[in-house]
Design a protein around this motif. Structure first.
Motif, PDB file in Angstrom:
ATOM      1  N   ALA A  54       0.827  -1.208   0.000  1.00  0.00           N
ATOM      2  CA  ALA A  54       0.000   0.000   0.000  1.00  0.00           C
ATOM      3  C   ALA A  54       0.861   1.258   0.000  1.00  0.00           C
ATOM      4  CB  ALA A  54      -0.923  -0.007   1.209  1.00  0.00           C
ATOM      5  N   GLU A  55       1.936   1.256   0.779  1.00  0.00           N
ATOM      6  CA  GLU A  55       2.793   2.447   0.857  1.00  0.00           C
ATOM      7  C   GLU A  55       3.558   2.670  -0.444  1.00  0.00           C
ATOM      8  OE1 GLU A  55       5.261   2.343   4.305  1.00  0.00           O
ATOM      9  OE2 GLU A  55       3.583   2.621   5.702  1.00  0.00           O
ATOM     10  N   ILE A  56       4.110   1.614  -1.012  1.00  0.00           N
ATOM     11  CA  ILE A  56       4.831   1.767  -2.278  1.00  0.00           C
ATOM     12  C   ILE A  56       3.895   2.316  -3.347  1.00  0.00           C
ATOM     13  CG2 ILE A  56       5.943   0.534  -4.174  1.00  0.00           C
ATOM     14  CD1 ILE A  56       7.104  -1.404  -2.121  1.00  0.00           C
ATOM     15  N   THR A  57       2.711   1.738  -3.437  1.00  0.00           N
ATOM     16  CA  THR A  57       1.754   2.190  -4.451  1.00  0.00           C
ATOM     17  C   THR A  57       1.390   3.651  -4.253  1.00  0.00           C
ATOM     18  OG1 THR A  57       0.867  -0.071  -4.588  1.00  0.00           O
ATOM     19  CG2 THR A  57      -0.492   1.699  -5.491  1.00  0.00           C
ATOM     20  N   ALA A  58       1.192   4.060  -3.004  1.00  0.00           N
ATOM     21  CA  ALA A  58       0.831   5.451  -2.720  1.00  0.00           C
ATOM     22  C   ALA A  58       1.974   6.408  -3.055  1.00  0.00           C
ATOM     23  CB  ALA A  58       0.439   5.598  -1.255  1.00  0.00           C
ATOM     24  N   VAL A  59       3.211   6.019  -2.740  1.00  0.00           N
ATOM     25  CA  VAL A  59       4.364   6.883  -3.023  1.00  0.00           C
ATOM     26  C   VAL A  59       4.551   7.049  -4.530  1.00  0.00           C
ATOM     27  CG1 VAL A  59       6.892   6.987  -2.913  1.00  0.00           C
ATOM     28  CG2 VAL A  59       5.561   6.470  -0.853  1.00  0.00           C
ATOM     29  N   LEU A  60       4.417   5.976  -5.277  1.00  0.00           N
ATOM     30  CA  LEU A  60       4.559   6.078  -6.731  1.00  0.00           C
ATOM     31  C   LEU A  60       3.423   6.890  -7.339  1.00  0.00           C
ATOM     32  CD1 LEU A  60       5.748   2.493  -7.736  1.00  0.00           C
ATOM     33  CD2 LEU A  60       7.125   4.536  -7.347  1.00  0.00           C
ATOM     34  N   ALA A  61       2.205   6.695  -6.835  1.00  0.00           N
ATOM     35  CA  ALA A  61       1.076   7.473  -7.339  1.00  0.00           C
ATOM     36  C   ALA A  61       1.293   8.964  -7.095  1.00  0.00           C
ATOM     37  CB  ALA A  61      -0.222   7.009  -6.690  1.00  0.00           C
ATOM     38  N   ALA A  62       1.839   9.304  -5.926  1.00  0.00           N
ATOM     39  CA  ALA A  62       2.109  10.711  -5.619  1.00  0.00           C
ATOM     40  C   ALA A  62       3.142  11.290  -6.576  1.00  0.00           C
ATOM     41  CB  ALA A  62       2.583  10.845  -4.175  1.00  0.00           C
ATOM     42  N   ALA A  63       4.170  10.509  -6.908  1.00  0.00           N
ATOM     43  CA  ALA A  63       5.186  10.987  -7.849  1.00  0.00           C
ATOM     44  C   ALA A  63       4.572  11.244  -9.221  1.00  0.00           C
ATOM     45  CB  ALA A  63       6.319   9.964  -7.952  1.00  0.00           C
ATOM     46  N   VAL A  64       3.705  10.340  -9.655  1.00  0.00           N
ATOM     47  CA  VAL A  64       3.040  10.515 -10.948  1.00  0.00           C
ATOM     48  C   VAL A  64       2.158  11.761 -10.930  1.00  0.00           C
ATOM     49  CG1 VAL A  64       1.381   9.500 -12.558  1.00  0.00           C
ATOM     50  CG2 VAL A  64       3.127   8.058 -11.491  1.00  0.00           C
ATOM     51  N   GLU A  65       1.426  11.956  -9.836  1.00  0.00           N
ATOM     52  CA  GLU A  65       0.555  13.130  -9.733  1.00  0.00           C
ATOM     53  C   GLU A  65       1.343  14.430  -9.726  1.00  0.00           C
ATOM     54  OE1 GLU A  65      -1.544  11.999  -6.239  1.00  0.00           O
ATOM     55  OE2 GLU A  65      -3.085  10.874  -7.356  1.00  0.00           O
ATOM     56  N   GLU A  66       2.610  14.369  -9.297  1.00  0.00           N
ATOM     57  CA  GLU A  66       3.483  15.542  -9.343  1.00  0.00           C
ATOM     58  C   GLU A  66       4.067  15.772 -10.732  1.00  0.00           C
ATOM     59  OE1 GLU A  66       6.502  15.512  -6.314  1.00  0.00           O
ATOM     60  OE2 GLU A  66       5.107  14.648  -4.860  1.00  0.00           O
ATOM     61  N   GLY A  67       3.811  14.843 -11.651  1.00  0.00           N
ATOM     62  CA  GLY A  67       4.315  14.988 -13.011  1.00  0.00           C
ATOM     63  C   GLY A  67       5.676  14.386 -13.248  1.00  0.00           C
ATOM     64  N   LEU A  68       6.169  13.552 -12.324  1.00  0.00           N
ATOM     65  CA  LEU A  68       7.496  12.951 -12.489  1.00  0.00           C
ATOM     66  C   LEU A  68       7.410  11.666 -13.312  1.00  0.00           C
ATOM     67  CD1 LEU A  68       8.991  13.295  -8.891  1.00  0.00           C
ATOM     68  CD2 LEU A  68       9.142  14.897 -10.811  1.00  0.00           C
ATOM     69  N   PRO A  69       8.324  11.493 -14.276  1.00  0.00           N
ATOM     70  CA  PRO A  69       8.408  10.199 -14.964  1.00  0.00           C
ATOM     71  C   PRO A  69       8.908   9.131 -13.995  1.00  0.00           C
ATOM     72  CG  PRO A  69       9.615  11.927 -16.146  1.00  0.00           C
ATOM     73  CD  PRO A  69       9.300  12.462 -14.789  1.00  0.00           C
ATOM     74  N   LEU A  70       8.410   7.912 -14.145  1.00  0.00           N
ATOM     75  CA  LEU A  70       8.905   6.784 -13.363  1.00  0.00           C
ATOM     76  C   LEU A  70       9.972   6.062 -14.174  1.00  0.00           C
ATOM     77  CD1 LEU A  70       5.663   5.152 -11.879  1.00  0.00           C
ATOM     78  CD2 LEU A  70       7.092   6.975 -10.917  1.00  0.00           C
ATOM     79  N   VAL A  71      11.166   5.967 -13.622  1.00  0.00           N
ATOM     80  CA  VAL A  71      12.260   5.253 -14.276  1.00  0.00           C
ATOM     81  C   VAL A  71      12.334   3.864 -13.657  1.00  0.00           C
ATOM     82  CG1 VAL A  71      14.729   5.201 -14.747  1.00  0.00           C
ATOM     83  CG2 VAL A  71      13.513   7.396 -14.685  1.00  0.00           C
ATOM     84  N   ILE A  72      12.147   2.830 -14.491  1.00  0.00           N
ATOM     85  CA  ILE A  72      12.085   1.461 -13.983  1.00  0.00           C
ATOM     86  C   ILE A  72      12.789   0.537 -14.969  1.00  0.00           C
ATOM     87  CG2 ILE A  72      10.609  -0.367 -13.078  1.00  0.00           C
ATOM     88  CD1 ILE A  72       8.320   1.698 -13.005  1.00  0.00           C
ATOM     89  N   MET A  73      13.855  -0.076 -14.522  1.00  0.00           N
ATOM     90  CA  MET A  73      14.567  -1.040 -15.351  1.00  0.00           C
ATOM     91  C   MET A  73      13.718  -2.291 -15.534  1.00  0.00           C
ATOM     92  SD  MET A  73      17.352  -1.894 -16.974  1.00  0.00           S
ATOM     93  CE  MET A  73      18.074  -3.420 -17.593  1.00  0.00           C
ATOM     94  N   ASN A  74      13.503  -2.685 -16.802  1.00  0.00           N
ATOM     95  CA  ASN A  74      12.624  -3.817 -17.111  1.00  0.00           C
ATOM     96  C   ASN A  74      11.272  -3.610 -16.434  1.00  0.00           C
ATOM     97  OD1 ASN A  74      11.785  -6.222 -18.242  1.00  0.00           O
ATOM     98  ND2 ASN A  74      12.747  -7.502 -16.671  1.00  0.00           N
TER      99      ASN A  74
END
Length: 248
Positions: free
Chosen positions: A86-106
């Motif tokens: 739940a926490e990981i999902t919320a932190v990533l969602a917040a980053a997306v809502e801030e307009g940040l690209p998610l960098v993820i290898m594979n």
């Protein structure tokens, strides 16, 4: 010095994400550790890290050899898997809502693992909350250097692009290295930096499909590897849940 433009995302803030898990199968793997970092943009790198108790699952010895966590260590020091997911999902969602690209290898692996873990624990999956813009060094490198010799693990790419990677298979180290790697790739190849992250995301959907179609065809025509072709998936950056196969 190369001139920058409003489209040059390589000078902006990036959000990196990485998981260490119990297996290579994204449909059944459980999260052991996870990290989300903020990188670049002229500011210090900042991150959050999680250790899960793996929800009662077992960590096989082969996985322990990669990331260093045994089942006993995860259960004794880790937080409840449902809370971690739940926490990981919320932190990533917040980053997306801030307009940040998610960098993820594979990315297709990590995002699918997170999606299945969310569904396992009744957490609203990331892709049901937001529509992330994803930058995947694996897909990008295959596009700009398709015929390059050598492997394409994170360590391989960091060596090729001369990006520091000390302590590989620590989720925080890997997430940070992936950000540095994507930034360096973008500054080297005008094809990448001339597009916005949103445009790159759309291109990667097509590039990944083309790349995996080529891999599927290669397996299909190679003696002894024909059966591997059916396991090559074409979707990116997430394997749709409706196509998931329940495995015991």
């Amino acid at each position: 010095m190369r001139a920058t433009s409003s489209l040059d995302w390589t000078y902006g803030r990036l959000a990196g994400f990485d998981l260490e898990t119990t297996s290579t199968d994204p449909e059944t793997a459980r999260i052991v550790t996870g990290s989300a970092v903020r990188f670049g943009g002229g500011r210090p790198t900042a991150g959050r890290n999680w250790l899960s108790d793996v929800g009662g699952a077992e960590i096989p010895p082969a996985a322990t050899r990669i990331h260093g966590y045994t089942t006993e260590a995860a259960r004794s020091a880790g937080r409840p898997a449902s809370v971690v997911v739940a926490e990981i999902t919320a932190v990533l969602a917040a980053a997306v809502e801030e307009g940040l690209p998610l960098v993820i290898m594979n990315a297709v692996y990590d995002l699918t693992v997170l999606d299945r873990e969310a569904r396992r624990y009744g957490v609203t999956p990331l892709m049901d909350r937001v529509s992330p813009t994803v930058l995947d060094p694996y897909v990008l490198d295959r596009r700009v250097r398709g015929k390059r010799r050598g492997g394409r693990t994170l360590a391989d790419l960091c060596r090729h692009y001369v990006v520091p990677l000390e302590g590989a298979h620590s989720s925080e180290v890997d997430a940070t290295a992936a950000c540095a790697l994507v930034r360096k790739m973008g500054r080297r190849y005008r094809l990448l930096s001339s597009l916005t992250p949103a445009q790159l995301h759309r291109e990667q959907v097509a590039w990944a499909r083309e790349q995996n179609e080529d891999l599927r065809a290669y397996f299909a025509r190679t003696p002894g590897k024909e059966a591997w072709a059916r396991d090559v998936r074409l979707e990116w950056p997430l394997l749709p849940f409706r196509e998931a196969v329940s495995r015991r």
